[in-house]
Enzyme design. Structure first.
Site, short mmCIF file in Angstrom:
data_model
loop_
_atom_site.label_atom_id
_atom_site.label_comp_id
_atom_site.label_asym_id
_atom_site.label_seq_id
_atom_site.Cartn_x
_atom_site.Cartn_y
_atom_site.Cartn_z
N GLU A 98 0.81 -1.22 0.00
CA GLU A 98 0.00 0.00 0.00
C GLU A 98 0.84 1.27 0.00
OE1 GLU A 98 -0.84 -2.68 1.70
OE2 GLU A 98 -2.95 -3.09 1.25
N HIS A 106 -10.82 -4.69 10.66
CA HIS A 106 -11.39 -4.55 9.31
C HIS A 106 -12.79 -3.91 9.36
CE1 HIS A 106 -8.27 -7.35 8.00
NE2 HIS A 106 -8.70 -7.34 6.76
#
Ligand SMILES: Cc1ncc(C[n+]2csc(CCOP(=O)(O)OP(=O)(O)O)c2C)c(N)n1
Ligand SMILES: [Mg+2]
Lengths: 336, 332
Positions: free
Chosen positions: A60, A129
Site C-alpha cells: 500500500e 477490518h
C-alpha cells in the site's frame, strides 16, 4: 435514471471518468484480473486495458505513493484500498507527502488523485477490518474527504473526486455495496456540498455515509418533522447548509459511525453552538459509537454503531427536553 | 478439561499424536467451511488446509515459552500450538467460550499460555512484533525466541523488509517463517513478485535463509530447528521459506477458479496428510485401518463439538467495553 447497486454505481463513475479523460488510471490489489474483492471494478480492465488498469502487490505504501507521484506529473490516479485500515501502512504518503505537495511547491504542483476505500462495521469482519477512520484524515489540511450514502452519491461523489485537482479520499460504506438505488449519471456533486435527504421543521439531523440511512429510519420511527442533512463531504464541510437548517429548526443532532472521542461531529456541534447559540431550543449533541474497538460477535456488533431505535430515542429526547440525553451505554448502565 | 499447554506437550516426540492433530485441523477446517456456508459463522474465514505439516513442525520445534505472531490464516497454527478446538471454534462463532471471548473472530487467535500472540489481520502486522518480542528476550537474557509466520504476499510489504533489517543488525533471536502457498488472495505470487524463491530476499540483510518442504513435517522440523538453534544460541535471525500450497480459496466463498489447470491436483499428491500417512505406514507406526479410524473419530468429535458450540453463551454486553485499557496508575 438507471437502477444500480452501489458497487455498480462506483464502477460506472470510474468508467465514465476513464472514458472522459485518458489521464485517469486505476490500480489496487486484485482490482484488474479479479475485478475487485468487492466487485467494484467489474469490466474495467477489459475496457481500458492493462496500461491504465493494474493489479498491485500487497504494497500500500508503494502504490499509494506512486499515485501521488503520478498525479504530480499530470495523471489522475485512482487507487483502491480494500479496507481503510490498510491505509495505515501508507499514511506518510497520503498525509505527509500527498497533502503537502501543493504547499511545498509554492502552488506549482497539484495532486489530482483519488483514494477509494471501504469502511464501516456491521459485517462481522472484526476490529481490524471494520473501522471508518475518517478522523485520521479530517484534520489534515490539503485532503478532501467524502463519504457516499447511496448509489446516487456513490456515483456523483466519485466523479467529483476524480475530477478534483487535489487528493481526495472517498470512504465507501462496505455495508452498502449491494444496496440498490436509482442513479442519474448526469449528476456530479460539488465537493463540499451537503445534500438534503429529508426536509422538516423541528430538528436538524446531520449524518454521513450509512448513518444517513439509519437517521432516516429513526426520523420515521420517531414520527417527527426533520431536516436530514447528508453531509457527503467531511472536509470541507458545508457550513452554510447546516447553519441555515439549524437556524430554522433550533435543534441539532449529529450521527456518526465513529468513536465518541475525536469525531468530526464535535466540529459541527462546536460551530453551530458558537454561531447560533441564541437561536438554539435545546443542546446540540452527537450520537456516536462508544470508545471501543468494533466487536466481532453479532449481538455486540449490532450495538456498536448507532441504531435507528437509539437515534429515535434521542430525537424524542431532544424534542422534549433542553439537555442532551445520555448515550445508551450510560443510560443502560453498561459503561461510563 | 485438557489445557492448551497439555495439548501442546502431548505432541513432542510423538509423531502419531502429530498426525492426529493434523487430521483434527483438516476436519476442523471442513466443519468451519460448512458452518460458514450454512450461515452459522459471520464475516469471513481463511482456511488453513495445506498448512498442517508446517504448523505441527513448528509447534514441535518451538517451546511453549517461545512466542509466535501469525496472521488471519491461523486456525492450523492455533490448534497445533495447543488451543482447544472448542476455544478456536468458539472464537470463530463469536461465543464467550472463544479464545478471545468472542470479540475477535476467525482472524484473531490468541493464547499466551502456549506463546500464541494475537494474530494480525493486517499484512505484515506481526513481523515487527515478533522482532520486538525477540528484542525483549535478548534484553532479558532469556533463552526464548520470537517467530513470525506470514504469507508469500507479505514479502512485498514494508514491514517485512524493515523487520528483517532490524533483526539482522540487532542479531535478534527471531525466526521469520514465510508460508509460500503460491497465492496472495486471487493473485499468483509470480504476478506480483519478480522472483520465485522468496527466501533469497534475506541475502540483502546478510541473514541466513533457506527453503524447506512445507508439506513434510520432518523437513519442517529440520529447517525450522536449524533456525531456532541459531536464534537460541545468539546467532541471530533466519528467514525460512516453506514451500506449501493453498488448497482452499483465499477466504469465504472463493473457489479459486483462477488457478491454472492441474496445479491443485499436482499439489494434492504432496498433501501433508498423505505425506505423513505414507511416512507413518512405512515406519510401521500406523495401519490404513487406524488412519480411517482416526479420521472418522475426529470427524464425529468435531461434528459434536460444533453442535455444542452453537449453543454456547454469547458474550455479555460488558465484553464490548472490556480489555481496552486500564486507568493510569502512575503520577498524581
Ligand atoms: C496491509 C494489508 N493489505 C491488504 C490486506 C488484504 N489481504 C488479506 S490476505 C491478503 C493476501 C495475503 O497473501 P499471503 O501473504 O500470501 O498470505 P495467505 O493469505 O496466502 O496466507 C491480502 C491482500 C491486508 N489484510 N492488509
Ligand atoms: Mg499466500
Amino acid at each position: 435514471m438507471t437502477a444500480m447497486r452501489v458497487r455498480q454505481a462506483i464502477v460506472a463513475a470510474l468508467a465514465d471518468e476513464m472514458r472522459a479523460d485518458e489521464n485517469v488510471i486505476f490500480f489496487g490489489e486484485d482490482v484488474a484480473e479479479a475485478e475487485g474483492p468487492f466487485k467494484t471494478s467489474e469490466g474495467i480492465l477489459e475496457e481500458f486495458g492493462p496500461v491504465r488498469v493494474r493489479d498491485t502487490p500487497i504494497s500500500e505504501m508503494g502504490f499509494t505513493g506512486a499515485a501521488v507521484g503520478a498525479a504530480m506529473m499530470g495523471l489522475k490516479p485512482v487507487v483502491e484500498i480494500m479496507f481503510i485500515e490498510f491505509l495505515g501502512v501508507a499514511l506518510d504518503q497520503v498525509v505527509t507527502e500527498g497533502a503537502k505537495m501543493r504547499y511545498l511547491s509554492n502552488g506549482t504542483l497539484s495532486v489530482p488523485m483519488t483514494i477509494r476505500a471501504s469502511v464501516g462495521s456491521g459485517l462481522g469482519f472484526g476490529c481490524q477490518h471494520s473501522q471508518t477512520l475518517e478522523h485520521w484524515f479530517a484534520s489534515t489540511p490539503g485532503l478532501k474527504v467524502l463519504m457516499p450514502s447511496d448509489a446516487q452519491s456513490a456515483y456523483s461523489l466519485l466523479r467529483a473526486a476524480i475530477q478534483d485537482p487535489d487528493p481526495v479520499i472517498v470512504l465507501e460504506p462496505r455495508i452498502l455495496y449491494a444496496e440498490r438505488g436509482e442513479v442519474d449519471t448526469s449528476k456530479v456533486t460539488k465537493i463540499g456540498k451537503a445534500s438534503m435527504r429529508a426536509t422538516g421543521s423541528d430538528i436538524t439531523i446531520v449524518a454521513l455515509g450509512h448513518m444517513v440511512n439509519i437517521a432516516e429510519a429513526a426520523i420515521k420511527a420517531a414520527g417527527v418533522s426533520a431536516d436530514l442533512v447528508d453531509l457527503q463531504t467531511i472536509i470541507p464541510w458545508d457550513r452554510e447548509t447546516v447553519l441555515a437548517s439549524v437556524k430554522k429548526t433550533g435543534r441539532l443532532i449529529v450521527v456518526e459511525e465513529a468513536p465518541q472521542s475525536g469525531g468530526w461531529g464535535s466540529e459541527i456541534v462546536a460551530t453551530v453552538t458558537a454561531q447560533l447559540f441564541s437561536s438554539l431550543k435545546s443542546a446540540p449533541f452527537r450520537i456516536t459509537t462508544p470508545d471501543v474497538p468494533v466487536p466481532f460477535n453479532g449481538g455486540l456488533e449490532a450495538r456498536f454503531a448507532p441504531t435507528s431505535d437509539d437515534v429515535a430515542r434521542q430525537i424524542k429526547h431532544a424534542l422534549s427536553q433542553s439537555g442532551a440525553p445520555q448515550p445508551w451505554w450510560v443510560a443502560e448502565g453498561v459503561a461510563k | 478439561m485438557t489445557t492448551s499447554l497439555e495439548r501442546r506437550n502431548a505432541l513432542y516426540d510423538n509423531d502419531l499424536a502429530c498426525y492426529e492433530r493434523m487430521v483434527e485441523i483438516r476436519e476442523f477446517e471442513k466443519i468451519t467451511n460448512a458452518l460458514f456456508a450454512a450461515g452459522s459463522i459471520r464475516g469471513t474465514t481463511h482456511l488453513a488446509v495445506g498448512q498442517e505439516a508446517l504448523a505441527l513442525g513448528m509447534a514441535t520445534t518451538l517451546k511453549p515459552t517461545d512466542v509466535i505472531a501469525g496472521t488471519y490464516r491461523s486456525h492450523a497454527l492455533a490448534l497445533a500450538f495447543g488451543l482447544t478446538p472448542h476455544s478456536v471454534l468458539g472464537e470463530i462463532m463469536g461465543k464467550a467460550t472463544g479464545c478471545c471471548g468472542g470479540v475477535g473472530g476467525s482472524m484473531h487467535m490468541c493464547d499466551t499460555s502456549v506463546g500464541v500472540l494475537p494474530t494480525s489481520a493486517i499484512i505484515g502486522g506481526g513481523m515487527p512484533i515478533a522482532a520486538g518480542a525477540a528484542l525483549a528476550f535478548q534484553v532479558q537474557k532469556s533463552k526464548n525466541i520470537g517467530v513470525a509466520l506470514f504469507g508469500d504476499g507479505a514479502t512485498n510489504i514494508g514491514a517485512f523488509h524493515e523487520s528483517l533489517n532490524l533483526a539482522a543488525i540487532w542479531k535478534l533471536p527471531v525466526v521469520f517463517v514465510c508460508d509460500n502457498n503460491v497465492y496472495g488472495e486471487y493473485s499468483r505470487i509470480n504476478t506480483t513478485t519478480p522472483i520465485d524463491d522468496l527466501h533469497i530476499r534475506a541475502e540483502s540483510y546478510a541473514m541466513p535463509h533457506m527453503a524447506i518442504d512445507g508439506m513434510d513435517i520432518h523437513a519442517v522440523r529440520k529447517g525450522i530447528g536449524e533456525a531456532v538453534d541459531r536464534a537460541r544460541s545468539g546467532g541471530g535471525p533466519t528467514l525460512v521459506e516453506a514451500k506449501t500450497y493453498r488448497f482452499s480459496g483465499h477466504s469465504r466463498a472463493d473457489q479459486a477458479l483462477y488457478r491454472p489447470e492441474g496445479e491443485l491436483e499436482k499439489w494434492q499428491k504432496r498433501d501433508p496428510l498423505l505425506v505423513t500417512e505414507q511416512d507413518l505406514i512405512a515406519r510401521k507406526l500406523i495401519t490404513q485401518d487406524q488412519i480411517d479410524q482416526i479420521k472418522s473419530t475426529k470427524e464425529a468429535d468435531l461434528g459434536a463439538l460444533a453442535t455444542k458450540v452453537e449453543s454456547d453463551p454469547e458474550p455479555e454486553l460488558s465484553a464490548m467495553f472490556s480489555n481496552i485499557w486500564t486507568p493510569a496508575k502512575a503520577g498524581k
